[in-house]
Design a protein around this motif. Structure first.
Motif, PDB file in Angstrom:
ATOM      1  N   ARG A 120       0.812  -1.228   0.000  1.00  0.00           N
ATOM      2  CA  ARG A 120       0.000   0.000   0.000  1.00  0.00           C
ATOM      3  C   ARG A 120       0.845   1.278   0.000  1.00  0.00           C
ATOM      4  O   ARG A 120       0.334   2.359   0.219  1.00  0.00           O
ATOM      5  N   LEU A 121       2.124   1.147  -0.255  1.00  0.00           N
ATOM      6  CA  LEU A 121       2.988   2.329  -0.169  1.00  0.00           C
ATOM      7  C   LEU A 121       2.549   3.444  -1.102  1.00  0.00           C
ATOM      8  O   LEU A 121       2.634   4.622  -0.759  1.00  0.00           O
ATOM      9  N   GLN A 122       2.059   3.120  -2.286  1.00  0.00           N
ATOM     10  CA  GLN A 122       1.682   4.140  -3.259  1.00  0.00           C
ATOM     11  C   GLN A 122       0.465   4.946  -2.832  1.00  0.00           C
ATOM     12  O   GLN A 122       0.189   5.994  -3.406  1.00  0.00           O
ATOM     13  N   ASP A 123      -0.254   4.486  -1.803  1.00  0.00           N
ATOM     14  CA  ASP A 123      -1.451   5.166  -1.318  1.00  0.00           C
ATOM     15  C   ASP A 123      -1.204   5.966  -0.047  1.00  0.00           C
ATOM     16  O   ASP A 123      -2.140   6.549   0.494  1.00  0.00           O
ATOM     17  N   ARG A 124       0.016   5.972   0.451  1.00  0.00           N
ATOM     18  CA  ARG A 124       0.298   6.521   1.769  1.00  0.00           C
ATOM     19  C   ARG A 124       1.206   7.747   1.696  1.00  0.00           C
ATOM     20  O   ARG A 124       2.413   7.626   1.509  1.00  0.00           O
ATOM     21  N   ALA A 125       0.597   8.892   1.920  1.00  0.00           N
ATOM     22  CA  ALA A 125       1.373  10.135   1.939  1.00  0.00           C
ATOM     23  C   ALA A 125       2.444  10.075   3.020  1.00  0.00           C
ATOM     24  O   ALA A 125       3.549  10.577   2.834  1.00  0.00           O
ATOM     25  N   PHE A 126       2.130   9.416   4.139  1.00  0.00           N
ATOM     26  CA  PHE A 126       3.080   9.373   5.253  1.00  0.00           C
ATOM     27  C   PHE A 126       4.282   8.483   4.960  1.00  0.00           C
ATOM     28  O   PHE A 126       5.251   8.489   5.715  1.00  0.00           O
ATOM     29  N   VAL A 127       4.258   7.751   3.856  1.00  0.00           N
ATOM     30  CA  VAL A 127       5.434   7.022   3.368  1.00  0.00           C
ATOM     31  C   VAL A 127       6.076   7.796   2.208  1.00  0.00           C
ATOM     32  O   VAL A 127       7.291   7.998   2.178  1.00  0.00           O
ATOM     33  N   LEU A 128       5.268   8.244   1.276  1.00  0.00           N
ATOM     34  CA  LEU A 128       5.800   8.863   0.062  1.00  0.00           C
ATOM     35  C   LEU A 128       6.483  10.204   0.311  1.00  0.00           C
ATOM     36  O   LEU A 128       7.542  10.473  -0.275  1.00  0.00           O
ATOM     37  N   LEU A 129       5.913  11.059   1.154  1.00  0.00           N
ATOM     38  CA  LEU A 129       6.530  12.371   1.380  1.00  0.00           C
ATOM     39  C   LEU A 129       7.908  12.234   2.032  1.00  0.00           C
ATOM     40  O   LEU A 129       8.878  12.832   1.541  1.00  0.00           O
ATOM     41  N   PRO A 130       8.053  11.440   3.125  1.00  0.00           N
ATOM     42  CA  PRO A 130       9.407  11.269   3.652  1.00  0.00           C
ATOM     43  C   PRO A 130      10.324  10.470   2.711  1.00  0.00           C
ATOM     44  O   PRO A 130      11.531  10.706   2.680  1.00  0.00           O
ATOM     45  N   LEU A 131       9.758   9.574   1.913  1.00  0.00           N
ATOM     46  CA  LEU A 131      10.568   8.837   0.941  1.00  0.00           C
ATOM     47  C   LEU A 131      11.197   9.801  -0.063  1.00  0.00           C
ATOM     48  O   LEU A 131      12.349   9.632  -0.464  1.00  0.00           O
ATOM     49  N   ALA A 132      10.451  10.838  -0.446  1.00  0.00           N
ATOM     50  CA  ALA A 132      10.987  11.835  -1.374  1.00  0.00           C
ATOM     51  C   ALA A 132      12.199  12.564  -0.776  1.00  0.00           C
ATOM     52  O   ALA A 132      13.073  13.011  -1.518  1.00  0.00           O
ATOM     53  N   ASP A 133      12.266  12.658   0.543  1.00  0.00           N
ATOM     54  CA  ASP A 133      13.415  13.290   1.205  1.00  0.00           C
ATOM     55  C   ASP A 133      14.692  12.468   1.019  1.00  0.00           C
ATOM     56  O   ASP A 133      15.767  13.027   0.842  1.00  0.00           O
ATOM     57  N   VAL A 134      14.584  11.149   1.139  1.00  0.00           N
ATOM     58  CA  VAL A 134      15.770  10.294   1.194  1.00  0.00           C
ATOM     59  C   VAL A 134      16.074   9.556  -0.106  1.00  0.00           C
ATOM     60  O   VAL A 134      17.205   9.115  -0.312  1.00  0.00           O
ATOM     61  N   ALA A 135      15.073   9.401  -0.961  1.00  0.00           N
ATOM     62  CA  ALA A 135      15.279   8.646  -2.206  1.00  0.00           C
ATOM     63  C   ALA A 135      14.383   9.199  -3.317  1.00  0.00           C
ATOM     64  O   ALA A 135      13.503   8.501  -3.830  1.00  0.00           O
ATOM     65  N   PRO A 136      14.599  10.456  -3.697  1.00  0.00           N
ATOM     66  CA  PRO A 136      13.704  11.067  -4.685  1.00  0.00           C
ATOM     67  C   PRO A 136      13.723  10.386  -6.056  1.00  0.00           C
ATOM     68  O   PRO A 136      12.755  10.499  -6.800  1.00  0.00           O
ATOM     69  N   ASP A 137      14.775   9.665  -6.366  1.00  0.00           N
ATOM     70  CA  ASP A 137      14.877   8.987  -7.668  1.00  0.00           C
ATOM     71  C   ASP A 137      14.377   7.541  -7.641  1.00  0.00           C
ATOM     72  O   ASP A 137      14.393   6.858  -8.674  1.00  0.00           O
ATOM     73  N   TRP A 138      13.941   7.069  -6.474  1.00  0.00           N
ATOM     74  CA  TRP A 138      13.474   5.693  -6.341  1.00  0.00           C
ATOM     75  C   TRP A 138      12.221   5.485  -7.186  1.00  0.00           C
ATOM     76  O   TRP A 138      11.385   6.378  -7.323  1.00  0.00           O
ATOM     77  N   ARG A 139      12.104   4.299  -7.745  1.00  0.00           N
ATOM     78  CA  ARG A 139      10.907   3.922  -8.519  1.00  0.00           C
ATOM     79  C   ARG A 139      10.300   2.665  -7.942  1.00  0.00           C
ATOM     80  O   ARG A 139      11.023   1.763  -7.505  1.00  0.00           O
ATOM     81  N   HIS A 140       8.992   2.611  -7.963  1.00  0.00           N
ATOM     82  CA  HIS A 140       8.261   1.438  -7.507  1.00  0.00           C
ATOM     83  C   HIS A 140       8.666   0.250  -8.375  1.00  0.00           C
ATOM     84  O   HIS A 140       8.609   0.329  -9.606  1.00  0.00           O
ATOM     85  N   PRO A 141       9.091  -0.864  -7.763  1.00  0.00           N
ATOM     86  CA  PRO A 141       9.590  -1.998  -8.549  1.00  0.00           C
ATOM     87  C   PRO A 141       8.566  -2.652  -9.475  1.00  0.00           C
ATOM     88  O   PRO A 141       8.950  -3.310 -10.435  1.00  0.00           O
ATOM     89  N   VAL A 142       7.279  -2.469  -9.216  1.00  0.00           N
ATOM     90  CA  VAL A 142       6.257  -3.086 -10.059  1.00  0.00           C
ATOM     91  C   VAL A 142       5.691  -2.079 -11.062  1.00  0.00           C
ATOM     92  O   VAL A 142       5.724  -2.305 -12.267  1.00  0.00           O
ATOM     93  N   SER A 143       5.171  -0.943 -10.553  1.00  0.00           N
ATOM     94  CA  SER A 143       4.530   0.039 -11.438  1.00  0.00           C
ATOM     95  C   SER A 143       5.544   0.889 -12.193  1.00  0.00           C
ATOM     96  O   SER A 143       5.200   1.488 -13.206  1.00  0.00           O
ATOM     97  N   ARG A 144       6.789   0.946 -11.709  1.00  0.00           N
ATOM     98  CA  ARG A 144       7.873   1.772 -12.253  1.00  0.00           C
ATOM     99  C   ARG A 144       7.594   3.268 -12.099  1.00  0.00           C
ATOM    100  O   ARG A 144       8.272   4.093 -12.687  1.00  0.00           O
ATOM    101  N   ARG A 145       6.574   3.626 -11.312  1.00  0.00           N
ATOM    102  CA  ARG A 145       6.280   5.044 -11.076  1.00  0.00           C
ATOM    103  C   ARG A 145       7.324   5.644 -10.145  1.00  0.00           C
ATOM    104  O   ARG A 145       7.775   5.004  -9.207  1.00  0.00           O
ATOM    105  N   SER A 146       7.653   6.900 -10.389  1.00  0.00           N
ATOM    106  CA  SER A 146       8.577   7.616  -9.520  1.00  0.00           C
ATOM    107  C   SER A 146       7.844   8.048  -8.248  1.00  0.00           C
ATOM    108  O   SER A 146       6.607   8.046  -8.186  1.00  0.00           O
TER     109      SER A 146
END
Length: 167
Positions: A120-146
């Motif tokens: 459910r990571l793609q639905d969770r602002a509380f994961v995605l916003l801090p993720l953008a701080d530490v790994a802004p270039d990371w892509r979801h391994p399945v959807s390939r979305r940034s």
């Protein structure tokens, strides 16, 4: 890259507040052979589903370890337990002192234990916003979305906001 989401909304006797609980959990994690490489800022988000609970504090850490994904998940659960977290069937959305979720393990895709990436990571602002701080270039391994693409798909009223403290 190995990504761990960190959260909590209750203080614990091992930490005067949730931020201090995160610091003490980080110490336990590092004493378990897991080195934290990057830490996001702290974010505050409302409990979900909307409930009569305190707001959550959230962060994301990138880590390095020689442990397998399965062993790392066990380590995370052991640390949660040390801070009073139980994983009873009825506690999925209960208030908690500490929540450590394995979000990604080097791009591994698995439907077993652990389920990777976190389902459910793609639905969770509380994961995605801090993720953008530490790994802004990371892509979801399945959807390939940034990370930015997934953030743009969040509802405007997600309620997650930056807190001034370091995570």
């Amino acid at each position: 890259m190995i990504i761990v989401a960190v959260g909590g909304n209750l203080p614990h006797s091992k930490g005067r507040d949730i931020g201090e609980t995160f610091v003490k959990a980080l110490d336990l994690l590092q004493n378990s052979g897991v080195m934290v490489e990057r830490k996001s800022a702290l974010y505050t988000s409302p409990a979900w589903p909307r409930a009569n609970q305190p707001d959550y504090r959230n962060a994301v850490w990138t880590v390095a370890t020689a442990q397998s994904a399965e062993t790392l998940l066990d380590t995370l659960h052991h640390i949660e337990w040390a801070f009073g977290r139980t994983r009873a069937d009825n506690s999925a959305n209960a208030a908690r002192t500490l929540d450590l979720d394995l979000i990604d393990f080097d791009g591994r895709v698995s439907g077993g234990r652990p389920v990777l990436p976190h389902p459910r990571l793609q639905d969770r602002a509380f994961v995605l916003l801090p993720l953008a701080d530490v790994a802004p270039d990371w892509r979801h391994p399945v959807s390939r979305r940034s990370v930015d693409e997934m953030i743009s798909r969040l509802p405007a009223d997600h309620g997650c906001r930056l807190t001034d403290e370091a995570g």
